[in-house]
Motif scaffolding. Structure first.
Motif, PDB file in Angstrom:
ATOM      1  N   ILE A 107       1.806  11.541   2.548  1.00 49.79           N
ATOM      2  CA  ILE A 107       1.050  10.950   3.646  1.00 49.79           C
ATOM      3  C   ILE A 107       0.033   9.989   3.037  1.00 49.79           C
ATOM      4  N   LYS A 108      -0.025   8.786   3.604  1.00 46.95           N
ATOM      5  CA  LYS A 108      -0.999   7.807   3.118  1.00 46.95           C
ATOM      6  C   LYS A 108      -1.408   6.915   4.283  1.00 46.95           C
ATOM      7  N   GLY A 109      -2.707   6.620   4.376  1.00 47.66           N
ATOM      8  CA  GLY A 109      -3.182   5.888   5.541  1.00 47.66           C
ATOM      9  C   GLY A 109      -2.932   6.736   6.778  1.00 47.66           C
ATOM     10  N   GLN A 110      -2.251   6.140   7.756  1.00 41.55           N
ATOM     11  CA  GLN A 110      -1.802   6.894   8.933  1.00 41.55           C
ATOM     12  C   GLN A 110      -0.276   6.985   8.952  1.00 41.55           C
ATOM     13  N   TYR A 111       0.331   6.942   7.779  1.00 44.03           N
ATOM     14  CA  TYR A 111       1.791   6.957   7.653  1.00 44.03           C
ATOM     15  C   TYR A 111       2.300   8.278   7.086  1.00 44.03           C
ATOM     16  N   LEU A 112       3.391   8.760   7.675  1.00 47.14           N
ATOM     17  CA  LEU A 112       4.180   9.827   7.070  1.00 47.14           C
ATOM     18  C   LEU A 112       5.266   9.177   6.232  1.00 47.14           C
ATOM     19  N   LEU A 113       5.428   9.630   4.982  1.00 47.39           N
ATOM     20  CA  LEU A 113       6.433   9.084   4.068  1.00 47.39           C
ATOM     21  C   LEU A 113       7.593  10.069   3.987  1.00 47.39           C
ATOM     22  N   MET A 157       0.827  -1.198   0.000  1.00 44.43           N
ATOM     23  CA  MET A 157       0.000   0.000   0.000  1.00 44.43           C
ATOM     24  C   MET A 157       0.868   1.257   0.000  1.00 44.43           C
ATOM     25  N   LEU A 158       1.935   1.256   0.819  1.00 46.40           N
ATOM     26  CA  LEU A 158       2.804   2.425   0.906  1.00 46.40           C
ATOM     27  C   LEU A 158       3.655   2.604  -0.346  1.00 46.40           C
ATOM     28  N   LYS A 159       3.971   1.520  -1.036  1.00 49.19           N
ATOM     29  CA  LYS A 159       4.719   1.605  -2.293  1.00 49.19           C
ATOM     30  C   LYS A 159       3.800   1.885  -3.485  1.00 49.19           C
ATOM     31  N   ASN A 160       2.508   1.995  -3.206  1.00 47.41           N
ATOM     32  CA  ASN A 160       1.486   2.251  -4.220  1.00 47.41           C
ATOM     33  C   ASN A 160       1.371   1.111  -5.230  1.00 47.41           C
ATOM     34  N   GLN A 161       1.636  -0.091  -4.763  1.00 48.59           N
ATOM     35  CA  GLN A 161       1.426  -1.279  -5.586  1.00 48.59           C
ATOM     36  C   GLN A 161      -0.004  -1.742  -5.354  1.00 48.59           C
TER      37      GLN A 161
END
Length: 265
Positions: A238-244, A170-174
């Motif tokens: 920022i995606k979900g509850q994550y800071l990138l 999800m964080l890698k946008n796959q």
């Protein structure tokens, strides 16, 4: 600028892109404007339970002390397994809390992330729950009068879909993008016992979520204030509850509920 206080999960507002707000104590700051800029978060050494407020050396279940994790209704087994909910029967760790939070409209949804998944949330948590999970596209499948019925539908649909999200993908946008929703809904209905067809929501639209991200990590390096006192770098999204952050680093803000933090930018 600088704010500090007890960290709670980020607030969100639906938009294009989604708007994020970091909450530290009574203070709140919009984070979207800092994307592309250097920020710093520092752990101030104190963790307090988001349930009872007592100091704790370690956080459990995303912000609780051990006693609250063991006994509070917010951490009952039916939070993870809604089909076990007994609130509609007047039972549970706290029947009054159950009546307020679980004997109310719940939504069974189908969400596209790393793959198609089925999930359950309270009606009042739409679309917050979907944003927090980092879903790309979501459709409500059914609406039920209480949590148990939604959980039973979810169990039935697990024969056709997963109930988990690969947070790294999800964080890698796959993620899934070209989706045949007619086929998805046909598969879901085929897996649903006839008794639950009364809860179907046939006229719902697909909601597509756009997250504020300049660059996704190619690999995922998870950061934690259990190991680091300070985390700084360029906020890339920022995606979900994550800071990138830059250098493929990610920080789960919700995991650090109850941590006393200072934010500087």
């Amino acid at each position: 600028m600088q704010i500090e206080g007890q960290s709670r999960k980020m607030q969100t507002e639906l938009g294009e892109p989604i708007q994020y707000f970091l909450r530290l104590g009574e203070a709140s700051v919009g984070l979207n404007r800092f994307i592309g800029e250097e920020i710093q978060l520092t752990f101030l050494g104190t963790i307090t339970c988001i349930g009872c407020g007592r100091p704790t050396r370690k956080s459990f279940a995303q912000g609780y002390c051990y006693p609250c994790m063991q006994s509070s209704p917010e951490n009952s087994e039916c939070i993870i397994r809604p089909e076990l909910c007994r609130g509609h029967l007047g039972e549970g760790r706290d029947p009054e809390w159950e009546r307020e939070h679980h004997v109310c409209e719940h939504v069974v949804y189908l969400a596209a992330s790393s793959e198609m998944k089925v999930g359950v949330t309270r009606g009042t948590q739409v679309p917050t729950r979907w944003i927090d999970q980092g879903a790309s596209h979501v459709r409500t499948f059914a609406r039920t009068p209480h949590r148990c019925a939604a959980g039973e539908i979810e169990v039935a649909l697990k024969s056709a879909f997963t109930d988990r999200t690969s947070w790294q993908k999800m964080l890698k946008n796959q993620v899934l993008d070209d989706i045949d929703w007619e086929d998805v809904l046909d598969r879901a209905k085929a897996a649903l016992p006839e008794d639950y067809h009364q809860y179907l929501a046939p006229d719902e639209e697909v909601l597509s979520l756009k997250f504020p991200v300049q660059a996704y990590p190619e690999k995922v390096k998870s950061l934690s204030f259990d190991k680091l006192e300070s985390i700084d770098g360029v906020l890339q999204g920022i995606k979900g509850q994550y800071l990138l952050f830059d250098d493929n680093r990610v920080l789960n803000i919700r995991k650090h509920n109850g941590y006393e933090l200072r934010f500087e930018a």
